[in-house]
Design a protein around this motif. Sequence first.
Motif, short mmCIF file in Angstrom:
data_model
loop_
_atom_site.label_atom_id
_atom_site.label_comp_id
_atom_site.label_asym_id
_atom_site.label_seq_id
_atom_site.Cartn_x
_atom_site.Cartn_y
_atom_site.Cartn_z
N LEU A 1 0.84 -1.20 0.00
CA LEU A 1 0.00 0.00 0.00
C LEU A 1 0.87 1.26 0.00
CD1 LEU A 1 -2.98 0.80 0.09
CD2 LEU A 1 -2.71 1.14 2.53
N CYS A 2 1.96 1.20 0.80
CA CYS A 2 2.92 2.31 0.83
C CYS A 2 3.44 2.60 -0.57
CB CYS A 2 4.12 1.94 1.69
SG CYS A 2 4.01 2.52 3.35
N ILE A 3 3.75 1.54 -1.30
CA ILE A 3 4.28 1.70 -2.65
C ILE A 3 3.29 2.49 -3.50
CG2 ILE A 3 4.77 0.43 -4.78
CD1 ILE A 3 6.00 -1.75 -3.02
N VAL A 4 2.02 2.11 -3.41
CA VAL A 4 1.01 2.77 -4.24
C VAL A 4 0.84 4.23 -3.82
CG1 VAL A 4 -1.39 2.77 -4.94
CG2 VAL A 4 -0.18 0.62 -4.68
N VAL A 5 0.76 4.45 -2.51
CA VAL A 5 0.49 5.80 -2.03
C VAL A 5 1.67 6.72 -2.31
CG1 VAL A 5 0.00 7.18 0.00
CG2 VAL A 5 -1.13 5.01 -0.30
N LEU A 6 2.89 6.22 -2.04
CA LEU A 6 4.07 7.04 -2.27
C LEU A 6 4.29 7.31 -3.75
CD1 LEU A 6 6.89 5.86 0.10
CD2 LEU A 6 5.64 7.98 0.11
N GLY A 7 3.97 6.34 -4.56
CA GLY A 7 4.22 6.49 -5.98
C GLY A 7 3.27 7.48 -6.62
N GLY A 8 2.13 7.66 -6.01
CA GLY A 8 1.12 8.54 -6.61
C GLY A 8 0.00 7.67 -7.11
N MET A 9 -1.17 7.87 -6.50
CA MET A 9 -2.31 6.99 -6.81
C MET A 9 -2.63 7.02 -8.30
SD MET A 9 -3.72 6.07 -3.78
CE MET A 9 -5.12 6.61 -2.83
N GLY A 10 -2.65 5.86 -8.90
CA GLY A 10 -3.06 5.78 -10.29
C GLY A 10 -1.96 6.05 -11.30
#
Lengths: 538, 262
Positions: A469-478
Amino acid sequence: MLPLKDIRNGLMVAGWFVFLTFPLMVIKVNPVEKTIVWRWPNMLYVAAGSFIAYLYVKLAQKNKKAAILVACWTAYLALPLIRYFMYQDISILIWDTTTSIYAAVGAFHMILTLCLFHKHHILRKILSGIWLLFIGTPVVMLLAQAAGKILLPKIPAALHFLTPFIITIEHIQFWNWIRILWVALACYLLYSSLQTYLASKRNIMPDHLTNEPKIRWSQYLYKRPVYLPLLTFCSTFFLLFPHLFSTYQVNIMISALMYVVLGLGLNIVVGVAGLLDLGYVAFYAVGAYSYALLNMHFDLGFWVVLPIGGILGAFFGILLGIPVLRLRGDYLAIVTLGFGEIIRLVLENWNDFSQGPSGISNIDRPPLPGVDLSLEGSIVYMYYLTIVMVIFTIFVVNRLQDSRIGRAWFALREDEIACQAMGIDKMKTKLTAFALGATWAGMVGVLFAAKTTFVNPASFTFLESAIILCIVVLGGMGSIVGVIISALVLILMPEYLRAFSDYRMLVFGAVLVIMMVFKPRGLISSVRRTYTINDETL
Amino acid sequence: MEPLLNVQKLTMDFGGIRAIDRLDVQVHAGQIVALIGPNGAGKTTFFNCITGIYKPTAGHILLQPPGKKQKRLNGLKPNKVTEQGLARTFQNIRLFPNMTVLENVMIGMHCRTNAKIFGAIFRNPQTRKEEQYIVDHSYSILKKVRLQTFANEYAKNLPYGAQRRLEIARALATDPFMLLLDEPAAGMNPQETLELDNLITQIRDEGLAILLIEHDMKLVMSISDYIFVVDYGKKIAEGTPEEIAQNPAVIKAYLGEDVEHA
């Protein structure tokens, strides 16, 4: 220069950081000898570091260009120092005739450019071209030297005359390109600093800075002149990776790439469709165990189970999706969290089915038809499999996002009621998001089981879900690029921070906090696709 | 002629509160019908019942799509109602703020297209043709509401009046035969209201029936063919604009009871 207020605030920030890190950084309890060591110098380092970091952030907020220059100078001066302290290597700092000539050329060129930079448009372009040459030459030569060293043993002796890198004992031509690069960089940095200084003095910005509309740095990534070389560089790097680095590094990279796929899969659910899923690791477990069990009981091979793992993942995704369709936000998060734990607890306690906490071992590695792979060879093979998987995922996820279904997912994230009123079936859309997200987790699960040849429930704890989840949130949703970068950073960083083993979790946490403060929308926020329409035809 | 939308004795209770009380409303083809009434009269609730967001307690909502069989809408999901050819806008704007203007309209075409997952991944000629059709058709709808210059802008960056027009465009993209507009002129200046007036009449002239909730009496009186007046969930009057303007019950509901009669 700096207002008193900033310095005062900086001191307060430093004090606060000292207070926060005090128990970790200063006190060291030795339970065996029952002594306490007070590491006071550490406190000073923390204080100085946070004070300088605060001032730097303030500077960056006021004057971006100056901040970049300061960062460049710091890196420039720090690198030789680090080399000196770590390896006692001062070779960069030694001057010889070539270096002096290079420095002289650089200085002359710098003065020439500074005198002309605001006057002649074309001349300035030529001069910047020469700058590029000036710095580019040592870079290219360094790369060529490195490539020559690696490639030379692999080239048949008959073809050696084609390569310019033959180091024969008789005429050895030793060019210290690193030293020259260092001089070149110094000239360029000095030039940039002077240019900025002069521009601020004259109160005119060089025109290439003023006329352009403000572009976010992440948008540069998608511009053609940056995008293509960057893509070429990245693909070459990842293709050559196993030949350039040790098996240990390759292993780390494989797991990082697996997290790239996991991140992209979860990105469909969380980033695109906006459904907060905290139990994503459950599907990962489903995939891993499906390979482990099918391999153990029925002796099914990797290639057969890979799609089965994906389908089972999707099936469990739908299974989870159906009861939670009505839930949103926090409630959805709690239920998915519970689901993740249920899967893990079942695997841990149902001994007859999954062999409990002791796990399943001796899982087959993926076979390469007709070739008997050594351990090292199979790791390299695994690496390329993972790369193929990553490319496949990027391709599919990209196409899905940019389709009728992808748009429906985005709309669902934006406004559920409006989405339904526009004729989108909420249930169906949510279920496809859950199922497609889980498919990737299932397939990576199979890959994971094949890589480690061993699975047990301890690999599928909530912490894993949290990291993905961290990966997705840090990377920028979407955002696909953002997720890839953040997966690589988040998984590789703790590995390479092992040198600072005591503090690596501290640094990890600090990076997360800093990211959330300064870039709350992620590294690269997703940009909507724009369409060009030929108005005449309509 | 059979009305397109025939609502009979519609009742909606929220707990002990009766928001709509045996309301009858008919909309005929090619008409602009207005639903007016004081705040809290139950107009938006009525819309929500018809479009499937609420499930009405009692009554019938009968839809007669042109050339098809009559359909009862009670209890249908909102997306099914939209598929029947009934599109709506919202009183408080509900666009997809972080999608582009064109994409907002493209979403509207979702229920009229049918590319599946495999089509999305493999992009076969059929899917590509459909995608192209979606883009082109959406763009032509944007042109109709004169938003084509904003096509690639994020919806949240549009000025207020344009956002309202975009809601109408998005509703039109679902290819309806009847449009439900919930206070389309709310917050608009006189110039914007005039443009909206023209747009609604234009849509009517293209053959769509329109059911409209509106507080701007000038707009209602100038464009409506027929008006229903609601107060406390009950219908208190219906008729042409001229009849309504002189109806004592309507004047009472809007202005309060005359002191002499009290």
